[in-house]
Design an enzyme around this catalytic site. Sequence first.
Site, PDB file in Angstrom:
ATOM      1  N   PRO A  16     151.578  32.518  93.743  1.00 52.38           N
ATOM      2  CA  PRO A  16     152.797  33.242  94.003  1.00 52.38           C
ATOM      3  C   PRO A  16     153.729  32.342  94.931  1.00 52.38           C
ATOM      4  O   PRO A  16     153.369  31.998  95.852  1.00 52.38           O
ATOM      5  CB  PRO A  16     152.375  34.602  94.391  1.00 52.38           C
ATOM      6  CG  PRO A  16     150.868  34.694  93.755  1.00 52.38           C
ATOM      7  CD  PRO A  16     150.432  33.448  93.968  1.00 52.38           C
ATOM      8  N   LYS A  17     155.150  32.613  94.828  1.00 56.75           N
ATOM      9  CA  LYS A  17     156.241  32.076  95.741  1.00 56.75           C
ATOM     10  C   LYS A  17     156.397  33.269  96.720  1.00 56.75           C
ATOM     11  O   LYS A  17     157.093  34.195  96.217  1.00 56.75           O
ATOM     12  CB  LYS A  17     157.208  31.423  94.986  1.00 56.75           C
ATOM     13  CG  LYS A  17     158.253  30.805  95.892  1.00 56.75           C
ATOM     14  CD  LYS A  17     159.371  30.316  95.317  1.00 56.75           C
ATOM     15  CE  LYS A  17     160.305  29.495  96.409  1.00 56.75           C
ATOM     16  NZ  LYS A  17     161.098  30.450  97.298  1.00 56.75           N
ATOM     17  N   TRP A  18     156.236  33.223  97.884  1.00 51.90           N
ATOM     18  CA  TRP A  18     156.415  34.241  98.806  1.00 51.90           C
ATOM     19  C   TRP A  18     157.872  34.112  99.422  1.00 51.90           C
ATOM     20  O   TRP A  18     158.271  33.098  99.821  1.00 51.90           O
ATOM     21  CB  TRP A  18     155.263  34.070  99.926  1.00 51.90           C
ATOM     22  CG  TRP A  18     153.706  34.458  99.448  1.00 51.90           C
ATOM     23  CD1 TRP A  18     153.096  33.500  99.074  1.00 51.90           C
ATOM     24  CD2 TRP A  18     153.332  35.655  99.435  1.00 51.90           C
ATOM     25  NE1 TRP A  18     151.898  34.045  98.355  1.00 51.90           N
ATOM     26  CE2 TRP A  18     152.096  35.639  98.865  1.00 51.90           C
ATOM     27  CE3 TRP A  18     153.787  36.898  99.906  1.00 51.90           C
ATOM     28  CZ2 TRP A  18     151.139  36.626  98.452  1.00 51.90           C
ATOM     29  CZ3 TRP A  18     152.739  38.096  99.563  1.00 51.90           C
ATOM     30  CH2 TRP A  18     151.506  37.889  98.946  1.00 51.90           C
TER      31      TRP A  18
END
Length: 361
Positions: free
Chosen positions: A28-30
């Site tokens: 996931p891209k935080w």
Amino acid sequence: MDLPVMPPVRPMLAKPVKKMPPGQLYEPKWDGFRSIIFRDGDELEIGSRNGKPMTRYFPEVVTALKENLPDRCVLDGEIVVVDPSGRGLDFEVLQQRIHPADSRVQLLSKETPASFVAFDLLAIDDEDLTGQPMDRRRARLEEILAAANHPVYITPATDDVGTAEDWFNRYEGAGLDGIISKPRELTYQQDKRVMNKIKHVRTADCVVAGYRVHKGSDDAIGSLLLGLYDDDGELSSVGVIGALSMAKRRELFEEFQPLVTNIEDHPWNWTEDVSMETTASGARSPRKSEGSRWSAGKDLSFVPLRPERVVEVRYDYMEGDRFRHTAQFVRWRPDREPESCTYKQLEQPVEFDLNEVLRRG
């Protein structure tokens, strides 16, 4: 401090791609502050993306990292703030953590505590891991954080593209920004765009309700102010268009002059005695001298326009009732009535509990 990888470190970066590359490691891209953590015994430093230290702004994160990390290591990750419900990230609150007054920093560390999500390991003990492949660094990262507790986490990761596509569709409801994909053999390459990012891209038809003059020219547009109508029929400020050529900025300046109106006749009348953030009905308006999310005290006064023009813009996602990033021009929509540009046209992300994402890590 004496580590095999020493500060400052420029984080490895990602380039945008339209599709999920096959055969890679997906995370996931935080949506937070990119951070490089350097720990050597009692010494701990948090480096930012531009190399400047952020250690003093997050005392609670420093304490947690000392409790959860090995004595000597260098990690790459993201500092984030989880909203009180535990269901999503709050980037706007995170930005408020950067404050010059130490008393304010200490107060915010208790009121809006931050967390750290790790996704890469650059060094452990006397070993420099930056020349090793990504999948090996990931395995070592999982080992050293196997017993880590809140607020220190390891990001979820998968090598299954179907799972990554599912995360891309569902995790946005927790405030995550898309998917990062990394070739499994990738070494750590500072300040190079060698990873991939797949982000949500959507379009919306918005009302052009004003503009700000270009800082370098009095006869050019700096940015166009965008609005959408809420359920009460009030025009709310949702963001701006900023990326335009200078020729286009001057062309639009001339084109919009017949639409310039008095602020007293405008939906965003900042001369009225209303909240700095909202109109009387609760709709957002970019009032004169409203605080900027990037530069406190910056003068954000604007030239009001009659809300008659409609533009289609491209955006990635919403943060509350505004575009998270600057919107991109797509085309003018002379076929649309301004009143038809409402929040109802926006695609709503699926609600998802951020605790579930972190547990997967």
